[in-house]
Design a protein around this motif. Sequence first.
Motif, PDB file in Angstrom:
ATOM      1  N   LEU A   1      35.158 -12.976  24.223  1.00  0.00           N
ATOM      2  CA  LEU A   1      35.043 -13.833  23.031  1.00  0.00           C
ATOM      3  C   LEU A   1      34.894 -12.983  21.770  1.00  0.00           C
ATOM      4  O   LEU A   1      35.479 -13.291  20.734  1.00  0.00           O
ATOM      5  N   GLN A   2      34.159 -11.895  21.896  1.00  0.00           N
ATOM      6  CA  GLN A   2      33.958 -10.984  20.768  1.00  0.00           C
ATOM      7  C   GLN A   2      35.291 -10.360  20.346  1.00  0.00           C
ATOM      8  O   GLN A   2      35.653 -10.377  19.182  1.00  0.00           O
ATOM      9  N   GLU A   3      36.029  -9.863  21.348  1.00  0.00           N
ATOM     10  CA  GLU A   3      37.317  -9.214  21.063  1.00  0.00           C
ATOM     11  C   GLU A   3      38.294 -10.181  20.404  1.00  0.00           C
ATOM     12  O   GLU A   3      39.087  -9.800  19.562  1.00  0.00           O
ATOM     13  N   LYS A   4      38.223 -11.449  20.815  1.00  0.00           N
ATOM     14  CA  LYS A   4      39.160 -12.432  20.271  1.00  0.00           C
ATOM     15  C   LYS A   4      38.666 -13.036  18.967  1.00  0.00           C
ATOM     16  O   LYS A   4      39.311 -13.920  18.403  1.00  0.00           O
ATOM     17  N   GLY A   5      37.468 -12.623  18.542  1.00  0.00           N
ATOM     18  CA  GLY A   5      36.915 -13.132  17.282  1.00  0.00           C
ATOM     19  C   GLY A   5      36.483 -14.590  17.371  1.00  0.00           C
ATOM     20  O   GLY A   5      36.438 -15.285  16.358  1.00  0.00           O
ATOM     21  N   LYS A   6      36.201 -15.058  18.592  1.00  0.00           N
ATOM     22  CA  LYS A   6      35.769 -16.462  18.742  1.00  0.00           C
ATOM     23  C   LYS A   6      34.249 -16.544  18.556  1.00  0.00           C
ATOM     24  O   LYS A   6      33.486 -16.723  19.507  1.00  0.00           O
ATOM     25  N   ASP A   7      33.841 -16.427  17.301  1.00  0.00           N
ATOM     26  CA  ASP A   7      32.416 -16.300  16.991  1.00  0.00           C
ATOM     27  C   ASP A   7      31.604 -17.541  17.346  1.00  0.00           C
ATOM     28  O   ASP A   7      30.475 -17.441  17.817  1.00  0.00           O
ATOM     29  N   GLU A   8      32.205 -18.706  17.101  1.00  0.00           N
ATOM     30  CA  GLU A   8      31.479 -19.944  17.371  1.00  0.00           C
ATOM     31  C   GLU A   8      31.187 -20.094  18.869  1.00  0.00           C
ATOM     32  O   GLU A   8      30.064 -20.397  19.270  1.00  0.00           O
ATOM     33  N   ALA A   9      32.234 -19.849  19.665  1.00  0.00           N
ATOM     34  CA  ALA A   9      32.070 -19.943  21.129  1.00  0.00           C
ATOM     35  C   ALA A   9      31.066 -18.898  21.605  1.00  0.00           C
ATOM     36  O   ALA A   9      30.245 -19.157  22.504  1.00  0.00           O
ATOM     37  N   LEU A  10      31.100 -17.725  21.000  1.00  0.00           N
ATOM     38  CA  LEU A  10      30.181 -16.652  21.381  1.00  0.00           C
ATOM     39  C   LEU A  10      28.735 -17.074  21.112  1.00  0.00           C
ATOM     40  O   LEU A  10      27.845 -16.867  21.949  1.00  0.00           O
ATOM     41  N   GLU A  11      28.554 -17.708  19.984  1.00  0.00           N
ATOM     42  CA  GLU A  11      27.197 -18.164  19.625  1.00  0.00           C
ATOM     43  C   GLU A  11      26.698 -19.203  20.642  1.00  0.00           C
ATOM     44  O   GLU A  11      25.547 -19.172  21.065  1.00  0.00           O
ATOM     45  N   VAL A  12      27.590 -20.111  21.036  1.00  0.00           N
ATOM     46  CA  VAL A  12      27.206 -21.141  22.014  1.00  0.00           C
ATOM     47  C   VAL A  12      26.877 -20.477  23.359  1.00  0.00           C
ATOM     48  O   VAL A  12      25.868 -20.803  23.997  1.00  0.00           O
ATOM     49  N   ALA A  13      27.697 -19.507  23.750  1.00  0.00           N
ATOM     50  CA  ALA A  13      27.474 -18.836  25.036  1.00  0.00           C
ATOM     51  C   ALA A  13      26.133 -18.098  25.038  1.00  0.00           C
ATOM     52  O   ALA A  13      25.508 -17.931  26.085  1.00  0.00           O
ATOM     53  N   ARG A  14      25.687 -17.678  23.874  1.00  0.00           N
ATOM     54  CA  ARG A  14      24.433 -16.907  23.786  1.00  0.00           C
ATOM     55  C   ARG A  14      23.225 -17.774  23.418  1.00  0.00           C
ATOM     56  O   ARG A  14      22.120 -17.259  23.276  1.00  0.00           O
ATOM     57  N   SER A  15      23.445 -19.075  23.258  1.00  0.00           N
ATOM     58  CA  SER A  15      22.391 -19.901  22.665  1.00  0.00           C
ATOM     59  C   SER A  15      21.188 -20.102  23.584  1.00  0.00           C
ATOM     60  O   SER A  15      20.112 -20.431  23.117  1.00  0.00           O
ATOM     61  N   MET A  16      21.358 -19.913  24.869  1.00  0.00           N
ATOM     62  CA  MET A  16      20.252 -20.203  25.787  1.00  0.00           C
ATOM     63  C   MET A  16      19.600 -18.947  26.342  1.00  0.00           C
ATOM     64  O   MET A  16      19.102 -18.934  27.465  1.00  0.00           O
ATOM     65  N   LEU A  17      19.615 -17.878  25.564  1.00  0.00           N
ATOM     66  CA  LEU A  17      19.029 -16.631  26.056  1.00  0.00           C
ATOM     67  C   LEU A  17      17.593 -16.525  25.564  1.00  0.00           C
ATOM     68  O   LEU A  17      17.348 -16.280  24.384  1.00  0.00           O
ATOM     69  N   LEU A  18      16.657 -16.724  26.474  1.00  0.00           N
ATOM     70  CA  LEU A  18      15.257 -16.566  26.092  1.00  0.00           C
ATOM     71  C   LEU A  18      14.893 -15.098  26.266  1.00  0.00           C
ATOM     72  O   LEU A  18      15.503 -14.383  27.060  1.00  0.00           O
ATOM     73  N   GLU A  19      13.879 -14.695  25.560  1.00  0.00           N
ATOM     74  CA  GLU A  19      13.382 -13.327  25.692  1.00  0.00           C
ATOM     75  C   GLU A  19      13.012 -13.066  27.169  1.00  0.00           C
ATOM     76  O   GLU A  19      12.432 -13.949  27.829  1.00  0.00           O
ATOM     77  N   GLU A  20      13.336 -11.874  27.652  1.00  0.00           N
ATOM     78  CA  GLU A  20      13.036 -11.551  29.055  1.00  0.00           C
ATOM     79  C   GLU A  20      11.559 -11.813  29.365  1.00  0.00           C
ATOM     80  O   GLU A  20      10.694 -11.494  28.554  1.00  0.00           O
ATOM     81  N   GLY A  21      11.306 -12.381  30.517  1.00  0.00           N
ATOM     82  CA  GLY A  21       9.929 -12.637  30.931  1.00  0.00           C
ATOM     83  C   GLY A  21       9.460 -14.051  30.633  1.00  0.00           C
ATOM     84  O   GLY A  21       8.437 -14.483  31.155  1.00  0.00           O
ATOM     85  N   ARG A  22      10.237 -14.775  29.820  1.00  0.00           N
ATOM     86  CA  ARG A  22       9.779 -16.130  29.490  1.00  0.00           C
ATOM     87  C   ARG A  22      10.297 -17.170  30.475  1.00  0.00           C
ATOM     88  O   ARG A  22       9.865 -18.314  30.445  1.00  0.00           O
ATOM     89  N   ILE A  23      11.225 -16.775  31.311  1.00  0.00           N
ATOM     90  CA  ILE A  23      11.726 -17.736  32.303  1.00  0.00           C
ATOM     91  C   ILE A  23      11.560 -17.120  33.697  1.00  0.00           C
ATOM     92  O   ILE A  23      11.941 -15.984  33.927  1.00  0.00           O
ATOM     93  N   SER A  24      10.903 -17.856  34.569  1.00  0.00           N
ATOM     94  CA  SER A  24      10.629 -17.346  35.926  1.00  0.00           C
ATOM     95  C   SER A  24      11.142 -18.338  36.955  1.00  0.00           C
ATOM     96  O   SER A  24      11.273 -19.530  36.678  1.00  0.00           O
ATOM     97  N   TYR A  25      11.372 -17.812  38.133  1.00  0.00           N
ATOM     98  CA  TYR A  25      11.916 -18.634  39.220  1.00  0.00           C
ATOM     99  C   TYR A  25      11.050 -18.452  40.457  1.00  0.00           C
ATOM    100  O   TYR A  25      10.670 -17.330  40.790  1.00  0.00           O
ATOM    101  N   VAL A  26      10.736 -19.564  41.092  1.00  0.00           N
ATOM    102  CA  VAL A  26      10.003 -19.478  42.351  1.00  0.00           C
ATOM    103  C   VAL A  26      10.680 -20.448  43.299  1.00  0.00           C
ATOM    104  O   VAL A  26      11.176 -21.491  42.879  1.00  0.00           O
ATOM    105  N   ARG A  27      10.727 -20.098  44.581  1.00  0.00           N
ATOM    106  CA  ARG A  27      11.456 -20.960  45.519  1.00  0.00           C
ATOM    107  C   ARG A  27      10.570 -21.935  46.261  1.00  0.00           C
ATOM    108  O   ARG A  27       9.501 -21.568  46.753  1.00  0.00           O
ATOM    109  N   GLN A  28      11.042 -23.149  46.330  1.00  0.00           N
ATOM    110  CA  GLN A  28      10.459 -24.109  47.267  1.00  0.00           C
ATOM    111  C   GLN A  28      11.301 -23.954  48.529  1.00  0.00           C
ATOM    112  O   GLN A  28      12.497 -24.256  48.526  1.00  0.00           O
TER     113      GLN A  28
END
Length: 288
Positions: A79-106
């Motif tokens: 997306l960066q190479e193609k200059g698709k900035d809007e799509a790139l922003e959407v693709a990156r919109s759900m990135l929380l800082e490392e450590g703020r999201i954890s997973y545990v299995r049931q």
Amino acid sequence: MNAPIKKIVLPVAGLGTRFLPATKAIPKEMLPVVDKPLIQYAVEEALEAGIEDIILVTGRNKQVMEDHFDHAYELEKILQEKGKDEALEVARSMLLEEGRISYVRQMRPLGLGHAIWCARKLVGNNPFAVALPDDLIKGRPGALKQMVEAYNELGGNMVATMNVSREDTSKYGVITPGDHTKNRIVVGGLVEKPHPDDAPSTQAVVGRYILQPEVMDHLNKKAVGAGGEIQLTDAMAELIGQQPFHAIEFDGTRFDCGSKIGWLMANLSLATEDPTLASEVERLITFR
Ligand code: G1P
């Protein structure tokens, strides 16, 4: 002062059998409503409420949710190479800082109460929120923010409720209502999926909760309740009389996206609010 709500548990281990074959290889929480997966709506609602730590209780075949909240390097590079900035922003919109999201299995499907108990070590001795991502709630502000605001005044435990028809009480946890002030109801009792003839009211619990850590002590007993499962409702019921317990009749619309009709309605409702889709969707609906 009431300890602030900084953590949320999102149980996402369910099999999604009502959506087969769509959910054979992808988790039901990844089904999109318009263009976002269900799980993302729940996480966004939590962030809006000021919640910082997201805990997902997952199961087998749910790894794709971890990918959803991570970088997608190849996609981002293209997306960066193609200059698709809007799509790139959407693709990156759900990135929380490392450590703020954890997973545990049931590891075993023993019920909602068991799923929440699986998160006990991550929750620790803190009050926490719970959201069931199947229940998509459209509200401004979101239901969790409404609840956190009420909690900051009232403390204790809280469930979101809505009025349902009596024949539907057997699909929900149902409260015994006490004093009612504005949209706040003192909870005098809680029962899971009562028969309409036995339901103490028609105020049904939808999938949003604020809970004190003591609920884990009751879940620890692993008592089996309605449907042969370890029920969150039963553990919550044990807190009544020990700690404040309120229901909040939230302002908003809830869609049961665990059912096909609820999911379809959520799609239609949200599409009519999307300026790029609204007129086409309205035309489609009126044509029948
Ligand atoms: C769960 C809870 C129930 C609640 C409902 C809301 O039931 O056990 O108390 O009313 O979510 O969606 P489920 O729908 O998982 O059977």
